[in-house]
Every structure is written in structure tokens, then in C-alpha cells.
Design a protein around this motif. Structure first.
Motif, PDB file in Angstrom:
ATOM      1  N   ARG A 276      39.117 -46.368 -20.770  1.00 17.52           N
ATOM      2  CA  ARG A 276      39.043 -47.759 -21.201  1.00 17.52           C
ATOM      3  C   ARG A 276      38.727 -48.699 -20.044  1.00 17.52           C
ATOM      4  O   ARG A 276      38.291 -49.824 -20.252  1.00 17.52           O
ATOM      5  N   GLU A 277      38.973 -48.248 -18.795  1.00 16.62           N
ATOM      6  CA  GLU A 277      38.730 -49.106 -17.625  1.00 16.62           C
ATOM      7  C   GLU A 277      37.248 -49.429 -17.504  1.00 16.62           C
ATOM      8  O   GLU A 277      36.386 -48.591 -17.780  1.00 16.62           O
ATOM      9  N   ARG A 278      36.958 -50.661 -17.078  1.00 19.70           N
ATOM     10  CA  ARG A 278      35.565 -51.096 -16.988  1.00 19.70           C
ATOM     11  C   ARG A 278      35.279 -51.768 -15.646  1.00 19.70           C
ATOM     12  O   ARG A 278      34.462 -52.674 -15.552  1.00 19.70           O
ATOM     13  N   VAL A 279      35.974 -51.326 -14.595  1.00 16.30           N
ATOM     14  CA  VAL A 279      35.721 -51.806 -13.237  1.00 16.30           C
ATOM     15  C   VAL A 279      35.411 -50.589 -12.376  1.00 16.30           C
ATOM     16  O   VAL A 279      36.162 -49.604 -12.391  1.00 16.30           O
ATOM     17  N   ALA A 280      34.304 -50.636 -11.645  1.00 17.89           N
ATOM     18  CA  ALA A 280      33.907 -49.503 -10.807  1.00 17.89           C
ATOM     19  C   ALA A 280      33.493 -50.000  -9.430  1.00 17.89           C
ATOM     20  O   ALA A 280      33.001 -51.122  -9.281  1.00 17.89           O
ATOM     21  N   VAL A 281      33.699 -49.139  -8.445  1.00 19.04           N
ATOM     22  CA  VAL A 281      33.351 -49.454  -7.058  1.00 19.04           C
ATOM     23  C   VAL A 281      32.342 -48.431  -6.570  1.00 19.04           C
ATOM     24  O   VAL A 281      32.581 -47.223  -6.673  1.00 19.04           O
ATOM     25  N   GLU A 282      31.211 -48.899  -6.052  1.00 24.09           N
ATOM     26  CA  GLU A 282      30.260 -48.015  -5.398  1.00 24.09           C
ATOM     27  C   GLU A 282      30.684 -47.877  -3.942  1.00 24.09           C
ATOM     28  O   GLU A 282      30.645 -48.839  -3.177  1.00 24.09           O
ATOM     29  N   VAL A 283      31.113 -46.673  -3.574  1.00 24.15           N
ATOM     30  CA  VAL A 283      31.655 -46.425  -2.240  1.00 24.15           C
ATOM     31  C   VAL A 283      30.585 -45.758  -1.384  1.00 24.15           C
ATOM     32  O   VAL A 283      30.039 -44.723  -1.765  1.00 24.15           O
ATOM     33  N   GLY A 284      30.300 -46.361  -0.225  1.00 27.63           N
ATOM     34  CA  GLY A 284      29.274 -45.810   0.646  1.00 27.63           C
ATOM     35  C   GLY A 284      28.083 -46.737   0.737  1.00 27.63           C
ATOM     36  O   GLY A 284      28.100 -47.856   0.207  1.00 27.63           O
ATOM     37  N   PRO A 285      27.031 -46.301   1.416  1.00 30.02           N
ATOM     38  CA  PRO A 285      25.863 -47.163   1.603  1.00 30.02           C
ATOM     39  C   PRO A 285      25.048 -47.339   0.323  1.00 30.02           C
ATOM     40  O   PRO A 285      25.093 -46.511  -0.578  1.00 30.02           O
ATOM     41  N   GLY A 286      24.303 -48.453   0.274  1.00 27.77           N
ATOM     42  CA  GLY A 286      23.362 -48.660  -0.827  1.00 27.77           C
ATOM     43  C   GLY A 286      23.988 -49.178  -2.103  1.00 27.77           C
ATOM     44  O   GLY A 286      25.207 -49.357  -2.215  1.00 27.77           O
ATOM     45  N   ASN A 287      23.129 -49.408  -3.103  1.00 25.80           N
ATOM     46  CA  ASN A 287      23.593 -49.886  -4.417  1.00 25.80           C
ATOM     47  C   ASN A 287      22.872 -49.176  -5.565  1.00 25.80           C
ATOM     48  O   ASN A 287      22.747 -49.713  -6.653  1.00 25.80           O
ATOM     49  N   VAL A 288      22.399 -47.957  -5.300  1.00 26.81           N
ATOM     50  CA  VAL A 288      21.663 -47.191  -6.311  1.00 26.81           C
ATOM     51  C   VAL A 288      22.522 -46.925  -7.540  1.00 26.81           C
ATOM     52  O   VAL A 288      22.056 -47.029  -8.678  1.00 26.81           O
ATOM     53  N   LEU A 289      23.786 -46.586  -7.326  1.00 27.82           N
ATOM     54  CA  LEU A 289      24.643 -46.208  -8.457  1.00 27.82           C
ATOM     55  C   LEU A 289      24.998 -47.409  -9.326  1.00 27.82           C
ATOM     56  O   LEU A 289      25.186 -47.266 -10.537  1.00 27.82           O
ATOM     57  N   SER A 290      25.064 -48.591  -8.722  1.00 24.09           N
ATOM     58  CA  SER A 290      25.267 -49.807  -9.520  1.00 24.09           C
ATOM     59  C   SER A 290      24.083 -50.022 -10.440  1.00 24.09           C
ATOM     60  O   SER A 290      24.244 -50.373 -11.623  1.00 24.09           O
ATOM     61  N   ALA A 291      22.877 -49.799  -9.917  1.00 26.37           N
ATOM     62  CA  ALA A 291      21.671 -49.938 -10.736  1.00 26.37           C
ATOM     63  C   ALA A 291      21.648 -48.906 -11.854  1.00 26.37           C
ATOM     64  O   ALA A 291      21.250 -49.216 -12.989  1.00 26.37           O
ATOM     65  N   LEU A 292      22.107 -47.697 -11.563  1.00 25.10           N
ATOM     66  CA  LEU A 292      22.124 -46.666 -12.603  1.00 25.10           C
ATOM     67  C   LEU A 292      23.171 -46.952 -13.675  1.00 25.10           C
ATOM     68  O   LEU A 292      23.011 -46.543 -14.828  1.00 25.10           O
ATOM     69  N   MET A 293      24.251 -47.634 -13.314  1.00 29.23           N
ATOM     70  CA  MET A 293      25.208 -48.071 -14.335  1.00 29.23           C
ATOM     71  C   MET A 293      24.499 -48.979 -15.352  1.00 29.23           C
ATOM     72  O   MET A 293      24.648 -48.813 -16.562  1.00 29.23           O
ATOM     73  N   ARG A 294      23.733 -49.930 -14.820  1.00 31.57           N
ATOM     74  CA  ARG A 294      22.977 -50.826 -15.721  1.00 31.57           C
ATOM     75  C   ARG A 294      21.947 -50.037 -16.520  1.00 31.57           C
ATOM     76  O   ARG A 294      21.768 -50.274 -17.719  1.00 31.57           O
ATOM     77  N   GLY A 295      21.283 -49.090 -15.858  1.00 30.01           N
ATOM     78  CA  GLY A 295      20.274 -48.282 -16.534  1.00 30.01           C
ATOM     79  C   GLY A 295      20.827 -47.453 -17.665  1.00 30.01           C
ATOM     80  O   GLY A 295      20.116 -47.120 -18.617  1.00 30.01           O
ATOM     81  N   GLY A 297      23.281 -48.548 -19.510  1.00 35.34           N
ATOM     82  CA  GLY A 297      23.887 -49.470 -20.463  1.00 35.34           C
ATOM     83  C   GLY A 297      25.394 -49.483 -20.399  1.00 35.34           C
ATOM     84  O   GLY A 297      26.071 -49.842 -21.375  1.00 35.34           O
ATOM     85  N   ALA A 298      25.965 -49.100 -19.242  1.00 29.70           N
ATOM     86  CA  ALA A 298      27.417 -49.045 -19.097  1.00 29.70           C
ATOM     87  C   ALA A 298      27.956 -50.430 -18.769  1.00 29.70           C
ATOM     88  O   ALA A 298      27.516 -51.064 -17.813  1.00 29.70           O
ATOM     89  N   ASN A 299      28.904 -50.904 -19.572  1.00 29.90           N
ATOM     90  CA  ASN A 299      29.431 -52.256 -19.390  1.00 29.90           C
ATOM     91  C   ASN A 299      30.584 -52.271 -18.386  1.00 29.90           C
ATOM     92  O   ASN A 299      31.742 -52.510 -18.718  1.00 29.90           O
ATOM     93  N   TYR A 300      30.233 -51.967 -17.144  1.00 30.79           N
ATOM     94  CA  TYR A 300      31.199 -51.979 -16.041  1.00 30.79           C
ATOM     95  C   TYR A 300      30.920 -53.153 -15.118  1.00 30.79           C
ATOM     96  O   TYR A 300      29.757 -53.485 -14.868  1.00 30.79           O
ATOM     97  N   GLU A 301      31.996 -53.759 -14.612  1.00 34.01           N
ATOM     98  CA  GLU A 301      31.862 -54.686 -13.495  1.00 34.01           C
ATOM     99  C   GLU A 301      31.765 -53.854 -12.229  1.00 34.01           C
ATOM    100  O   GLU A 301      32.637 -53.025 -11.969  1.00 34.01           O
ATOM    101  N   MET A 302      30.718 -54.065 -11.438  1.00 31.64           N
ATOM    102  CA  MET A 302      30.496 -53.250 -10.252  1.00 31.64           C
ATOM    103  C   MET A 302      30.850 -54.002  -8.975  1.00 31.64           C
ATOM    104  O   MET A 302      30.507 -55.174  -8.818  1.00 31.64           O
ATOM    105  N   PHE A 303      31.526 -53.310  -8.076  1.00 27.73           N
ATOM    106  CA  PHE A 303      31.882 -53.857  -6.766  1.00 27.73           C
ATOM    107  C   PHE A 303      31.473 -52.866  -5.688  1.00 27.73           C
ATOM    108  O   PHE A 303      31.213 -51.694  -5.964  1.00 27.73           O
ATOM    109  N   ARG A 304      31.418 -53.341  -4.446  1.00 28.79           N
ATOM    110  CA  ARG A 304      31.203 -52.487  -3.290  1.00 28.79           C
ATOM    111  C   ARG A 304      32.369 -52.698  -2.321  1.00 28.79           C
ATOM    112  O   ARG A 304      33.178 -53.602  -2.519  1.00 28.79           O
ATOM    113  N   CYS A 305      32.447 -51.855  -1.285  1.00 30.15           N
ATOM    114  CA  CYS A 305      33.637 -51.940  -0.436  1.00 30.15           C
ATOM    115  C   CYS A 305      33.337 -51.753   1.043  1.00 30.15           C
ATOM    116  O   CYS A 305      34.238 -51.451   1.823  1.00 30.15           O
ATOM    117  N   MET A 306      32.096 -51.965   1.455  1.00 25.04           N
ATOM    118  CA  MET A 306      31.733 -51.680   2.839  1.00 25.04           C
ATOM    119  C   MET A 306      31.942 -52.865   3.774  1.00 25.04           C
ATOM    120  O   MET A 306      31.843 -52.731   4.996  1.00 25.04           O
TER     121      MET A 306
END
Length: 320
Positions: A276-295, A297-306
Motif C-alpha cells: 500500500r506504500e506509495r513513497v519510494a527512494v532512488e538510492v545511488g547515482p542517476g534518476n533512471v529508476l524514477s523515470a521508469l516508475m512513471r513509465g 504508470g506507478a503512482n509513487y512519490e519519488m525521492f533521492r538521497c545523495m
């Protein structure tokens, strides 16, 4: 610090690397500096120099990329831990290809030392396999095919044995891998079938295809005898697209991962249904996985942590 919102953690794969990654974390945290020292000892190279002073060309060499990206990702995880994120605050973890190893460390399947040892060996084996492929067969290549379903791409590939689907990224995005000359021949056919773009990727081997079966077997010998603990948080597999619950399962599928396609679309689809959780963190370099979440159609709020401002935004969201 108590949080009311759990987070999913997504770990970057090969290709996300860039010079200077994790430098701010290195400066801020003694624990990150210790992690760099550990990685340097295990890999037999100065990882600080590689990450902060290495050229893009050096970082693109598979034998360097794999420990470097893993180190940057685990440094990002140290930053999250220092900010107060605990294992019980994690809903699930997944890593894209190479990123699965950082996920294993975070899920306490492997120690950091074991993780660095494995990614160094994996990088060495895949680097050698790419060189052998180039000598014996020809220049390897990979290409992202945008705007076409996996079924349509497979129809164009038509069961030939020089190019395979390597990554199932999203409903309309797959990556093909194999002999570069054959990818070049297939490109106009893919566009005729409806592909919007075919983007060549800079790689040193035909990754995630049966063309690396020999490398997969060699890596299997490396992990045989190593103890894999059961994950302490739900852990997704690239090979199955589902959750693995025992160390034995993980060990078995890791040896297949090098020559098996990445089922990322399946992972995201399952997580959308299961959690049920809809918050995700892309850990590491880049933002490819955030883009793939959108691709996907996943309704997650995306954050990074670097960097610290990103972590502060995440912490604020976790307390809501």
C-alpha cells in the motif's frame, strides 16, 4: 525519530555512474569514509580516486563500474541510516540488475564486505566475457527500444540467436542486447513496427542474454559455498520479478542474473498490487529508476538521497 510512512528503496544499476558521485556523503559522514576504505581494500583499488577523480571512460569500464556504483549506492544508504531511517521503515527493496547487490546488503542478506567482493568478481567476469565476445563474435551492443511492446519487439527479433530482449523496463520500453551489427540491421525493422526511438547504449558486453551463459556459470562457482542469509525486508528478484524469501533462492537466482533478462516491469507491477506504500527512494547515482516508475504508470512519490536537501524532503514526507 518515529516515522508514519514506510518507503520502498530502488537501487541504481550500471549506466547511472558519473564522476564525483557520493562526494557530498563522503565529506559529511565518517561511516561513508570507512565504507570507501573497505571497498578499496576488497577491490584492491583506490575507490575514492576512482569515484572522485576518475574519468567517464574509466567509470564506464565494467570492472570499475560495478564496485563504484555499488559503493555510491551503499553510501546513499548510510546517509539514510544516519538520518534515522531504520529497517522497519522500509516497505520493500529492489535493485536494477547490478543494483540488486546493494539491495542484498541493505536487506542483510550479505555483509558490505561480501557485497563488494561479489560485485568486483561479477564486474571482472563480465568485463572478460565482453572482451572474449568482441574477439570471437564481434562488437557487442545494447539498445533501448521506445514505444513498442515486448511482444512486438520479439516478433521483429524472430527467434534469431544474435540479439535478445535483455530488459523488460516498462510496457512500451524494452532493451535489446547482443551483436551490435545485428542490432543495426534490426533498427529500421523495429521502427517500421512502430518503435518511436531506438537508442544505442554504450556497453562492453551482450548483458542479460544467453550469450553470457558461460560467464553466468563462472560466477556461479564464485558464489558457491557463500552463505546467503534470508532477507530482513521484502526483496525483489530481477530474474523472477517476484519476492525471494530465503537465502538459498537468492543464491540460485544470482547465478542466473547475468544471462537472464531483467524483469523490472514485473517487479513494479507486483509491488503496486502487493504494497500500500506509495513513497519510494532512488538510492545511488542517476534518476533512471524514477523515470521508469512513471513509465510503468506507478503512482509513487519519488525521492533521492545523495544530497542533504533531498534527504530532508524525504524525512519530512515520512513524518506526515
Amino acid at each position: 525519530m518515529e516515522f508514519t510512512t514506510k518507503i520502498a528503496l530502488l537501487f541504481a544499476g550500471q549506466g547511472a555512474q558519473h564522476p564525483g558521485m557520493a562526494k557530498e556523503l563522503y565529506t559529511q559522514h565518517a561511516s561513508v569514509r570507512a565504507l570507501f576504505e573497505l571497498a578499496s581494500d576488497v577491490c584492491g583499488k583506490d575507490m575514492k580516486k576512482l569515484l572522485f577523480e576518475g574519468s567517464e571512460a574509466e567509470l564506464k569500464e565494467t570492472i570499475n563500474t560495478q564496485p563504484a556504483v555499488t559503493l555510491a549506492s551503499l553510501a546513499g544508504m548510510v546517509g539514510l541510516r544516519m538520518a534515522g531511517v531504520r529497517s522497519e521503515d522500509i516497505a520493500w527493496v529492489a535493485g536494477f540488475s547490478l543494483g540488486e547487490y546493494a539491495a542484498l546488503a541493505v536487506a542483510d542478506v550479505l555483509t558490505a564486505e561480501e557485497t563488494f567482493r561479489l560485485v568486483y568478481e561479477r564486474g571482472r567476469i563480465m568485463h572478460h566475457a565482453g572482451n572474449e565476445f568482441k574477439k570471437q563474435v564481434g562488437e557487442p551492443g545494447m539498445a533501448a527500444v521506445l514505444g513498442l511492446s515486448a511482444g512486438a519487439v520479439k516478433a521483429v527479433l524472430n527467434d534469431q540467436t544474435e540479439v535478445f530482449v535483455a530488459n523488460y523496463n516498462a510496457p512500451d520500453q524494452v532493451v535489446i542486447s547482443g551483436l551490435l551489427a545485428q542490432i543495426d540491421r534490426l533498427e529500421p525493422l523495429l521502427k517500421e513496427a512502430g518503435a518511436k526511438r531506438v537508442i544505442k547504449l554504450t556497453v562492453s558486453g551482450p548483458f542479460h542474454t544467453p550469450l553470457l551463459s558461460k560467464a553466468s556459470l563462472e560466477f556461479k562457482s564464485v558464489i558457491t559455498g557463500l552463505r546467503f542469509a534470508s532477507p530482513k525486508v521484502p526483496l525483489y528478484s530481477n530474474v523472477t520479478g517476484g519476492i525471494l524469501s530465503t537465502g538459498k533462492e537468492i543464491q540460485h537466482h544470482l547465478s542466473e542474473q547475468i544471462s537472464h533478462p531483467v524483469l523490472w516491469q514485473g517487479i513494479i507491477s507486483d509491488a503496486q498490487t502487493r504494497f500500500r506504500e506509495r513513497v519510494a527512494v532512488e538510492v545511488g547515482p542517476g534518476n533512471v529508476l524514477s523515470a521508469l516508475m512513471r513509465g510503468n504508470g506507478a503512482n509513487y512519490e519519488m525521492f533521492r538521497c545523495m544530497q542533504m536537501p533531498e534527504v530532508e524532503m524525504l524525512l519530512a514526507r515520512m513524518q506526515e
